[in-house]
Design a protein around this motif. Structure first.
Motif, short mmCIF file in Angstrom:
data_model
loop_
_atom_site.label_atom_id
_atom_site.label_comp_id
_atom_site.label_asym_id
_atom_site.label_seq_id
_atom_site.Cartn_x
_atom_site.Cartn_y
_atom_site.Cartn_z
N ALA A 106 -29.09 25.32 -59.79
CA ALA A 106 -29.13 26.67 -59.21
C ALA A 106 -27.92 26.91 -58.32
N CYS A 107 -27.58 25.90 -57.53
CA CYS A 107 -26.42 26.03 -56.64
C CYS A 107 -25.13 26.22 -57.44
N LEU A 108 -24.95 25.44 -58.50
CA LEU A 108 -23.74 25.56 -59.32
C LEU A 108 -23.65 26.94 -59.99
N LEU A 109 -24.78 27.44 -60.45
CA LEU A 109 -24.78 28.76 -61.10
C LEU A 109 -24.40 29.85 -60.10
N ILE A 110 -24.98 29.79 -58.91
CA ILE A 110 -24.67 30.81 -57.91
C ILE A 110 -23.22 30.69 -57.46
N ILE A 146 -31.22 26.73 -51.46
CA ILE A 146 -31.82 26.00 -52.59
C ILE A 146 -31.38 24.54 -52.59
N LEU A 147 -30.09 24.31 -52.32
CA LEU A 147 -29.59 22.93 -52.31
C LEU A 147 -30.24 22.14 -51.17
N LEU A 148 -30.36 22.78 -50.00
CA LEU A 148 -31.01 22.11 -48.87
C LEU A 148 -32.47 21.80 -49.18
N ILE A 149 -33.15 22.74 -49.83
CA ILE A 149 -34.55 22.52 -50.19
C ILE A 149 -34.67 21.33 -51.15
N THR A 207 -27.39 23.62 -66.28
CA THR A 207 -26.44 24.71 -66.03
C THR A 207 -25.89 25.27 -67.34
N GLN A 208 -25.56 24.39 -68.25
CA GLN A 208 -25.04 24.85 -69.54
C GLN A 208 -26.09 25.65 -70.31
N PHE A 209 -27.34 25.20 -70.25
CA PHE A 209 -28.41 25.94 -70.93
C PHE A 209 -28.64 27.31 -70.28
N LEU A 257 -37.04 29.69 -58.70
CA LEU A 257 -36.60 28.29 -58.64
C LEU A 257 -36.88 27.69 -57.26
N THR A 258 -36.68 28.49 -56.22
CA THR A 258 -36.96 28.00 -54.87
C THR A 258 -38.42 27.63 -54.71
N ILE A 259 -39.30 28.47 -55.23
CA ILE A 259 -40.74 28.18 -55.17
C ILE A 259 -41.07 26.91 -55.93
#
Length: 817
Positions: free
Chosen positions: A33-37, A302-305, A361-363, A701-703
């Protein structure tokens, strides 16, 4: 030693498959999620940084005031501004000026190509900016009249030359719109990078408009349709020159004597032009910089979570690993060796999570690109991001720091066990450790709740804007570009009206009209309106729109007083037109007490008298981010004016074929293009829609990631209380009572998360809604519903584990340990 650490790490992963899988999946989801954002964020932050000396380039912005009121906050200003600044202020090293060329029809032999991205630029444009030429001289390509520079992709469309043979296009002639003079191709530019706020495929030389439009395009201090960029000399700060601009305005505009407005000028860094624009009449691609920073914050959260989950899940296994630590210490292991062991396990888990994250990430890449409407990729992030290769290096450093930091707490916590107490079975968790784990869960869910509230608010606001009555009807409105290649003469109005009559012979076409602009467009302004014989001679500013006699009826707008335009109000000779319409906001601006009081009154502008024949009810010309503006309507036609048609959609392909056939019959040689008005209008909300979709996706994703952490914590708690559960069951406690007992602490944590999240979410969405002149109210359900959703999801996660423990045989529980 390292091999030994890795071997033990592998064995532990294999032994605890469930925990390992949850840990790796949680890390993978968070990192992916972090890489996508970050792809999106770095793309938006990278705009215009490829230009040489980008840090010294600024564009000039202009605020205009009448009677102390801001009437225009824009990027367009007078053609003299840039050249005068270079001449008068030694701090300015260079300048360039340009204006929007709009849509152009390019003719070459039998080819007819519509080009939407054209600019009219001066001879310094190609040396000022870093738009390299594949062929031609950038210093001389735009110095003479009727010369053009085109990009390689447009050159391929027009001439069919491959990139290696672009030099063959130099010297060839093309024709633009109705201009009978050929334009000579003097340069082929490399295609403009996607992260440039200025986008073009066609550059027209500035001397052309000086010759064709008049000398005012070179020396006017009153007509403004031009964009200026300046480059400061090395060592000169923006603030030092900007401090001199009030004096510049006073000297050349003398208050409001020259232009009729008080002019204030400012400098905006080129690298901010894409992200930070609340300006009107933007020429380039822009986005909301606040959204970009919010998305960056979401990526960090998200990364911290994900790393918080790793800490929670690792320390959750403290009971299982306690005896291992005790035995290793008895056998002589030092504390630093045990710490290195657990850090090695952290590295292994994070690396596996990172590898899985790259796959995820690729998917997910096509989905992200669909949501954002941009061609994002990992390679774009690493090689062409905000700072090129430095971006990839920074991401790697952050990842390594996160691995170490997330591994240190579990390593120190587990290595601190006392071997004698552990081997005697007297190990208990510390209050400090339990408090930290609970605090981390609270922070996770507070962030999740706030993100879901933001997502629902954005969705609700967009639905409100899309469904609100605009004061006109844009549904089932098909719009086509007018006959731009047809000469405007004394017969043009009759030909357009005959064409419209022919269209209505098809039952599927109900109404049609022509106009210079459409709903959703930023209308041009005129600054010198006043009531005739006004004792104060006060001038006001209004937007203007040219329409035909059918426009009001076609768009189902309401005339609240007087009448709409008649055919007799039109005239091929513009100087003979005398009638206008006003909207209600214009009536108020001019000082009339009622709508009817304005009808048949005389308004003066452009040094002519005009009679008001009707008042149109206020409507939303632009998105609901903007207040309703004062608008004057003029009864005029033009060759490039759009033609709007109210159509039935039962057999749309046949209807479009009929329209095209009639259009080509009446106006041969023109190009047929069409779109639907509601799609065009709703594009004003596309940034908000994209933001809502992306934020919603990552909120989910966070949830999910937070729920993985909560699952680990609930498992830890029930593991700690296994013997207590058995005793309570023997004494008659029911499953429901045990469920309540084991769940109440988590409910309290979630309530605490709500107490933190709700005020933060309220302030956040309240600030966001202030960007809209018309917006929803913040109702209790907007805050309560997301909180209940998160609470139910969390209870489901906790109940899964607690129910399993509550249903265990009490004998088994009493034999535990």
């Amino acid at each position: 030693m390292l091999r030994n650490y890795l071997t033990i790490a592998y064995r532990n992963l294999k032994k605890s498959k469930l925990f390992s899988a949850i840990n790796i999946l949680g890390l993978a989801l968070g990192i992916a999620a972090c890489l996508l954002i970050l792809q999106y964020v770095c793309y938006e932050l990278s705009f215009d940084r490829f230009h040489t000396d980008a840090s010294r380039i600024y564009r000039i912005t202009n605020d205009r005031y009448q009677k102390g009121k801001l009437i225009q906050h824009g990027t367009i200003t007078y053609p003299t501004i840039g050249p005068t600044l270079v001449k008068e202020y030694p701090e300015v090293e260079a300048n360039t000026r340009l204006t929007d060329g709009g849509k152009m029809l390019i003719r070459y032999q039998d080819n007819l190509i519509a080009e939407n991205n054209s600019l009219i630029a001066d001879d310094k444009f190609l040396t000022f900016f870093s738009f390299p030429l594949l062929a031609g001289n950038p210093k001389t390509a735009l110095t003479t009249t009727h010369t053009v520079v085109i990009t390689e992709s447009l050159a391929t469309k027009v001439f069919g030359f491959p990139v290696k043979e672009m030099d063959k296009a130099i010297g060839k002639s093309i024709y633009l719109d109705t201009d009978k003079n050929p334009f000579q191709v003097t340069g082929i530019a490399k295609d403009v990078p996607i992260h440039s706020h200025l986008q073009f495929n066609l550059l027209i030389s500035y001397p052309t408009i000086i010759k064709d439009w008049g000398e005012w395009t070179d020396n006017s201090w009153t007509s403004s349709d031009f964009y200026h960029y300046i480059k400061l000399k090395p060592g000169i700060s923006k603030a030092s020159l900007e401090a001199k601009l009030p004096e510049f305005s006073d000297r050349f505009f003398q208050g409001d004597k020259v232009s009729g407005s008080v002019e204030k000028f400012f400098l905006q860094p080129l690298v901010d032009a894409h992200l930070y624009s609340d300006y009107e009449y933007e020429i380039g691609e822009t986005t909301n910089g606040k959204i970009v920073w919010v998305m960056l914050a979401v990526a960090i959260i998200i990364l911290l979570i994900a790393w918080i989950n790793y800490i929670n899940l690792t320390t959750t296994r403290s009971l299982e690993r306690a005896k291992e630590v005790g035995v290793r210490k008895v056998l002589g292991a030092q504390k630093n060796q045990i710490i290195r062991q657990f850090l090695a396990e952290s590295v292994v888990l994070n690396v596996l999570g990172f590898i899985l994250a790259l796959t995820l990430t690729q998917f997910a890449q096509p989905l992200l690109n669909t949501f954002t409407g941009k061609k994002l990729s990992l390679s774009l992030l690493i090689y062409n991001g905000y700072s090129g290769y430095l971006t990839g290096l920074f991401i790697l450093l952050v990842f390594c720091a996160g691995v170490i930091l997330s591994g240190f707490y579990p390593a120190f916590s587990l290595s601190a066990f006392q071997p004698i107490a552990v081997l005697k079975g007297k190990f208990t968790s510390t209050t400090k450790g339990g408090f930290l784990r609970k605090a981390l869960v609270v922070s996770q869910y507070a962030a999740s709740i706030a993100l879901i509230i933001a997502t629902i608010t954005i969705y609700t606001q967009i639905q409100y804007m899309r469904n609100k009555d605009l004061g006109l009807n844009i549904e089932q409105m098909l719009v086509m570009r007018g006959p731009g290649l047809t000469e405007y003469d004394s017969t043009f109005i009759d030909r357009i009206n005959t064409f419209k009559t022919e269209l209505k012979r098809l039952p599927a076409i109900q109404k049609s009209a022509t106009s210079s602009n459409l709903p959703g467009d930023r209308l041009p302004r005129t600054f010198d309106f006043r009531r005739k014989n006004d004792p104060e001679q006060a001038t006001v500013t209004m937007s203007r729109m040219n329409i035909d006699s059918d426009f009001i009826d076609t768009y189902q707008m309401n005339v609240v007083s007087g009448r709409t335009f008649l055919l007799s109000d039109h005239n091929p000779d513009f100087n003979k037109i005398r009638h206008i319409l006003l909207n209600q906001t214009a009536v108020k601006l001019l000082g009339f007490k009622t709508d009817s009081a304005a009808v048949h009154q005389t308004i003066t502008f452009w040094n002519r008298d005009w009679e008001v024949v009707g008042i149109v009810k206020d409507f939303h010309q632009q998105s609901l981010k903007n207040l309703v503006e004062p608008i004057v309507f003029l009864p005029t036609y033009a060759t490039g004016a759009t033609i709007s048609m109210k159509v039935r959609t039962e057999n749309l392909p046949a209807t479009i074929d009929y329209i095209q056939d009639k259009f080509m019959t009446f106006f041969p040689g023109n190009q047929f293009e069409y779109f639907f008005m509601d799609d065009q209008f709703n594009r004003q909300y596309q940034d908000d829609q994209k933001f809502g979709k992306v934020l919603g996706l990552f909120s989910i994703l966070t949830i999910i990631v937070s729920s993985l952490g909560l699952f680990g914590l609930s498992y830890y708690t029930t593991l700690q209380r296994t013997k207590e559960i058995g005793i309570r069951k023997v004494l008659g406690a029911s499953v429901g009572q045990l469920l309540f007992l084991l769940s109440k602490d988590f409910v309290l944590l979630l309530l605490l998360a709500n107490m933190i999240a709700l005020p933060l979410a309220w302030f956040g969405i309240h600030a966001w809604l202030q960007n809209y002149a018309y917006h929803i109210d913040i109702t209790p359900w907007l805050l309560v519903l997301p909180s209940l959703m998160v609470l139910l999801m969390a209870l489901f996660t906790v109940s899964f584990q607690t129910l399993r423990s509550a249903k265990e045989n009490p004998v088994k529980a009493l034999r535990y340990e």
